[in-house]
Scaffold this motif. Sequence first.
Motif, mmCIF file in Angstrom:
data_model
loop_
_atom_site.group_PDB
_atom_site.id
_atom_site.type_symbol
_atom_site.label_atom_id
_atom_site.label_comp_id
_atom_site.label_asym_id
_atom_site.label_seq_id
_atom_site.Cartn_x
_atom_site.Cartn_y
_atom_site.Cartn_z
ATOM 1 N N UNK A 191 0.844 -1.182 0.000
ATOM 2 C CA UNK A 191 0.000 0.000 0.000
ATOM 3 C C UNK A 191 0.888 1.243 0.000
ATOM 4 N N UNK A 192 0.481 2.254 -0.746
ATOM 5 C CA UNK A 192 1.138 3.556 -0.703
ATOM 6 C C UNK A 192 0.192 4.554 -0.042
ATOM 7 N N UNK A 193 0.611 5.120 1.075
ATOM 8 C CA UNK A 193 -0.177 6.127 1.791
ATOM 9 C C UNK A 193 0.380 7.500 1.450
ATOM 10 N N UNK A 222 0.257 -5.994 5.557
ATOM 11 C CA UNK A 222 0.583 -5.278 4.325
ATOM 12 C C UNK A 222 2.018 -4.754 4.383
ATOM 13 N N UNK A 223 2.606 -4.591 3.226
ATOM 14 C CA UNK A 223 3.806 -3.766 3.118
ATOM 15 C C UNK A 223 3.337 -2.343 2.837
ATOM 16 N N UNK A 224 4.030 -1.376 3.361
ATOM 17 C CA UNK A 224 3.560 0.005 3.259
ATOM 18 C C UNK A 224 4.697 0.937 2.856
ATOM 19 N N UNK A 225 4.426 1.800 1.889
ATOM 20 C CA UNK A 225 5.281 2.934 1.552
ATOM 21 C C UNK A 225 4.485 4.201 1.853
ATOM 22 N N UNK A 226 5.175 5.286 2.152
ATOM 23 C CA UNK A 226 4.489 6.538 2.426
ATOM 24 C C UNK A 226 5.076 7.663 1.579
ATOM 25 N N UNK A 227 4.262 8.682 1.347
ATOM 26 C CA UNK A 227 4.694 9.866 0.598
ATOM 27 C C UNK A 227 3.962 11.073 1.140
ATOM 28 N N UNK A 228 4.660 12.212 1.202
ATOM 29 C CA UNK A 228 4.078 13.422 1.774
ATOM 30 C C UNK A 228 3.412 14.302 0.724
ATOM 31 N N UNK A 229 3.679 14.068 -0.553
ATOM 32 C CA UNK A 229 3.113 14.908 -1.605
ATOM 33 C C UNK A 229 3.155 14.163 -2.926
ATOM 34 N N UNK A 237 6.690 12.969 -4.245
ATOM 35 C CA UNK A 237 7.150 11.754 -3.568
ATOM 36 C C UNK A 237 6.326 10.544 -3.996
ATOM 37 N N UNK A 238 5.036 10.753 -4.244
ATOM 38 C CA UNK A 238 4.189 9.661 -4.692
ATOM 39 C C UNK A 238 4.682 9.077 -6.006
ATOM 40 N N UNK A 239 4.951 9.958 -6.982
ATOM 41 C CA UNK A 239 5.413 9.481 -8.286
ATOM 42 C C UNK A 239 6.757 8.782 -8.175
ATOM 43 N N UNK A 240 7.615 9.256 -7.270
ATOM 44 C CA UNK A 240 8.915 8.605 -7.078
ATOM 45 C C UNK A 240 8.733 7.180 -6.573
ATOM 46 N N UNK A 241 7.806 6.988 -5.624
ATOM 47 C CA UNK A 241 7.551 5.644 -5.111
ATOM 48 C C UNK A 241 6.978 4.761 -6.209
ATOM 49 N N UNK A 242 6.033 5.284 -6.974
ATOM 50 C CA UNK A 242 5.395 4.491 -8.026
ATOM 51 C C UNK A 242 6.384 4.083 -9.111
ATOM 52 N N UNK A 243 7.407 4.887 -9.324
ATOM 53 C CA UNK A 243 8.425 4.515 -10.313
ATOM 54 C C UNK A 243 9.282 3.354 -9.821
ATOM 55 N N UNK A 244 9.480 3.280 -8.514
ATOM 56 C CA UNK A 244 10.444 2.325 -7.974
ATOM 57 C C UNK A 244 9.826 1.107 -7.306
#
Length: 243
Positions: free
Chosen positions: A11-13, A33-40, A43-50
């Motif tokens: 999950x990405x929060x 769940x495994x969880x990633x977080x992003x503040x904006x 950061x969201x797009x960076x997580x989705x790329x990786x």
Amino acid sequence: MIAVMENQPQILVVDDDREIRDLLARFLVRHGFRVETAADGKAMWAVLRDRRIDLVVLDLMMPGDDGLTLCRELRGKSDMPVIMLTAMGEDIDRIIGLEVGADDYVAKPFNPRELLARIRAVMRRAGAAPRAGEGEAPASVLSFAGWSLDTGGRTLTGPDGQPVELTSGEFDLLLALAERPQRVLSREQLLDLTRGRESSPFDRSIDVQVSRLRRKIEPDPARPELIKTVRSGGYMFTPSVER
């Protein structure tokens, strides 16, 4: 980040409130769940790329690109499930969120267990998580008015043979209708069938999803023939359906 088994959903929060991000991350990790977080958005797009993300929990109100903008952009690139977090009472924003492609919404302040239930329900509908304690439903293809709805592959193919992209919420609504042709289904019934929860008197999310579906499958969405509105009743799926 707490490591868990690789085969568990991720999950990405996305929320500018660090306290909420950390609370949800800890809670969801505890529930498998495994969880990633992003503040904006950046950061969201960076997580989705990786990372391989299975579902995004996206706050509506954030500095910079807000949740509606990010949801619209994400939906233009992917059918990844999205759950919006909205402030209590922002009914218009919730409707707009569904309009731009969110699969569900949870109003702040919220109980984390409610969000967990919504996440599991959306992922189950999207095929990313099995229904606990139940076997796989037999896959089939429902055909109507030249359209083909593949319940196993969760795909819709038009009369011209071209695939039509649906969000998980749109797919489940169409499936609920196509499995019950020539029957009047109330908004409350449709919400229960597609999301497993009761509606409030002001919940218009089914109307939004119907409007989105009509734009995708009706020859003339302004004069719908496949999904008819029944005054004071709900909606009826009119074509004959064959398996």
